[in-house]
Scaffold this active site. Sequence first.
Site, PDB file in Angstrom:
ATOM      1  N   LYS A 115      -3.560  -1.669  16.497  1.00 34.13           N
ATOM      2  CA  LYS A 115      -4.159  -2.307  15.309  1.00 34.13           C
ATOM      3  C   LYS A 115      -3.060  -2.724  14.328  1.00 34.13           C
ATOM      4  O   LYS A 115      -1.908  -2.306  14.471  1.00 34.13           O
ATOM      5  CB  LYS A 115      -5.132  -1.337  14.651  1.00 34.13           C
ATOM      6  CG  LYS A 115      -4.465  -0.055  14.157  1.00 34.13           C
ATOM      7  CD  LYS A 115      -5.481   1.002  13.743  1.00 34.13           C
ATOM      8  CE  LYS A 115      -4.745   2.263  13.303  1.00 34.13           C
ATOM      9  NZ  LYS A 115      -5.662   3.383  13.033  1.00 34.13           N
TER      10      LYS A 115
ATOM     11  N   ARG B 210     -15.410   9.851   7.050  1.00 35.56           N
ATOM     12  CA  ARG B 210     -15.172   8.422   7.146  1.00 35.56           C
ATOM     13  C   ARG B 210     -16.232   7.930   8.134  1.00 35.56           C
ATOM     14  O   ARG B 210     -17.403   8.182   7.905  1.00 35.56           O
ATOM     15  CB  ARG B 210     -13.723   8.208   7.628  1.00 35.56           C
ATOM     16  CG  ARG B 210     -13.151   6.885   7.264  1.00 35.56           C
ATOM     17  CD  ARG B 210     -11.652   6.826   7.521  1.00 35.56           C
ATOM     18  NE  ARG B 210     -11.307   6.734   8.938  1.00 35.56           N
ATOM     19  CZ  ARG B 210     -10.088   6.467   9.395  1.00 35.56           C
ATOM     20  NH1 ARG B 210      -9.103   6.269   8.556  1.00 35.56           N
ATOM     21  NH2 ARG B 210      -9.836   6.396  10.677  1.00 35.56           N
TER      22      ARG B 210
ATOM     23  N   TYR C  59      13.770 -11.954 -12.568  1.00 34.80           N
ATOM     24  CA  TYR C  59      12.641 -12.019 -13.502  1.00 34.80           C
ATOM     25  C   TYR C  59      12.586 -10.795 -14.413  1.00 34.80           C
ATOM     26  O   TYR C  59      12.778  -9.665 -13.952  1.00 34.80           O
ATOM     27  CB  TYR C  59      11.325 -12.083 -12.730  1.00 34.80           C
ATOM     28  CG  TYR C  59      11.072 -13.399 -12.048  1.00 34.80           C
ATOM     29  CD1 TYR C  59      11.046 -14.597 -12.759  1.00 34.80           C
ATOM     30  CD2 TYR C  59      10.830 -13.446 -10.677  1.00 34.80           C
ATOM     31  CE1 TYR C  59      10.786 -15.800 -12.123  1.00 34.80           C
ATOM     32  CE2 TYR C  59      10.562 -14.642 -10.033  1.00 34.80           C
ATOM     33  CZ  TYR C  59      10.542 -15.816 -10.761  1.00 34.80           C
ATOM     34  OH  TYR C  59      10.284 -16.990 -10.126  1.00 34.80           O
TER      35      TYR C  59
ATOM     36  N   MET D 254       8.975 -13.468  -5.072  1.00 35.19           N
ATOM     37  CA  MET D 254       8.030 -13.826  -4.010  1.00 35.19           C
ATOM     38  C   MET D 254       8.746 -14.101  -2.689  1.00 35.19           C
ATOM     39  O   MET D 254       8.328 -13.636  -1.637  1.00 35.19           O
ATOM     40  CB  MET D 254       7.240 -15.067  -4.446  1.00 35.19           C
ATOM     41  CG  MET D 254       6.075 -15.399  -3.553  1.00 35.19           C
ATOM     42  SD  MET D 254       5.248 -16.905  -4.098  1.00 35.19           S
ATOM     43  CE  MET D 254       4.433 -16.335  -5.588  1.00 35.19           C
TER      44      MET D 254
HETATM   45  C1  LIG Z   1      -4.953   4.576  13.433  1.00 34.91           C
HETATM   46  C2  LIG Z   1      -5.700   5.573  14.166  1.00 34.91           C
HETATM   47  C3  LIG Z   1      -5.042   6.433  15.070  1.00 34.91           C
HETATM   48  C4  LIG Z   1      -3.540   6.495  15.195  1.00 34.91           C
HETATM   49  O1  LIG Z   1      -2.992   7.307  14.198  1.00 34.91           O
HETATM   50  P1  LIG Z   1      -1.403   7.596  14.107  1.00 34.91           P
HETATM   51  O2  LIG Z   1      -1.295   8.573  13.012  1.00 34.91           O
HETATM   52  O3  LIG Z   1      -0.766   6.292  13.797  1.00 34.91           O
HETATM   53  O4  LIG Z   1      -0.987   8.116  15.416  1.00 34.91           O
HETATM   54  C5  LIG Z   1      -5.831   7.248  15.857  1.00 34.91           C
HETATM   55  N1  LIG Z   1      -7.186   7.256  15.724  1.00 34.91           N
HETATM   56  C6  LIG Z   1      -7.837   6.478  14.835  1.00 34.91           C
HETATM   57  C7  LIG Z   1      -9.313   6.538  14.728  1.00 34.91           C
HETATM   58  C8  LIG Z   1      -7.124   5.630  14.017  1.00 34.91           C
HETATM   59  O5  LIG Z   1      -7.766   4.865  13.123  1.00 34.91           O
END
Ligand SMILES: *Cc1c(COP(=O)(O)O)cnc(C)c1O
Length: 379
Positions: A36, A134, A272, A319
């Site tokens: 991700k 969550r 700046y 920027m």
């Molecule tokens: C991002 C995520 C992980 C990975 O976590 P790390 O700490 O980067 O290893 C695992 N499980 C879920 C549900 C996540 O959202």
Amino acid sequence: MSDLTWIEISKSSLVNNIQQLRKIIGQKTILCPCVKANAYGHGLIKTSKIFLNAGADWLSVNSVYEAQALRDANIKAPLYILGYVPLDSIDLAIKLGCRLVIYNHETLNAVSSASAKTGNPAKIHLKVETGTNRQGILYKNLKAFVQNIKTFNNIEIEGLSTHFANIEDTTDHSYAELQLKRFTEAAASIKEAGIDVPILHCANSAATILFKKTRFNMVRPGISCYGMWPSSETYDAYIHEIKNGFKLSPALTWKAKIAQIKTIPAGDPIGYGCTYKTKKDTKVAIIPVGYYDGYDRSIINGHVLINDQIAPVRGRVCMNIIMADITDIPEVKMENEVVLMGRSKSTEITAENFAGWSETINYEVTTRINERIPRIIVK
Ligand SMILES: *Cc1c(COP(=O)(O)O)cnc(C)c1O
């Protein structure tokens, strides 16, 4: 045409990290790296291909868009979407053959209709709430949820998952232990309901590295796949309690080239807001990278590497530009390479250094590097 700024991704480092993880989890546990957030800033497609070639089994993504991009790149490995899929995108997710995480009835119903269209049962992973509060089905609702799923003939519960709240922020792992206990109880109660769930998974990087008993049938490491430790606490716990030769190698080097060099007089401000004033005649390098690129504006007291030496960043991050003090570095020339993050010959700037400069965590630092910047795979 060449780029103002670019990122080099070390293939051998990524391969090393996957192999290190494989070594500790063994052959039987599914290795499902998280790609991700543009593979934590490393570049989704190229990084995913390297992970799979290095021995990863599955990939996990946050969204159906990422899954689509992987399929478009001809990646055929199992994909697990661990984030939310909007109801109107579930048809697409199922068509792409993705595994979805399920924690509400609306999604379940949409998955069932989508799978009816394909003719194949959809593989789903239930997420049980164990205390992160969550995503997840509350434990007290789990049994009824599962009973309901049994009435669908085109849904296969392939996995049961949860996620730890407090495993990398502390060396006190009692809350993680409590979550693990709840997870194990949830698994048992589903079994009691007559369903054999083949894949249990809850381990992020910290859990995978520190706690063998969290690995079950699959692990979902993210940050460690890129060669970074989840936190200094995780590293400390590893050093004190485990120390099995596990070694990570950061893969990302962020570079730019110098656009201008000039000497400005003592007492002049830089940038700046005139927040910095030179104490003596100061030679500065103008570097064409800024907060648009992900070089955070909150960075103060940062530095870059030029000719393998430290050049402090002076004044506010703009920027598209930062200014670095090169007064003490001999023989710097226009268009010389600058290392913003990563290794130069004898020294390095880590994502953790960045995190310290702007009071955040390494995760945020690398995931925020602008996707537009080219990622180049190097040895
Ligand atoms: C991002 C995520 C992980 C990975 O976590 P790390 O700490 O980067 O290893 C695992 N499980 C879920 C549900 C996540 O959202």
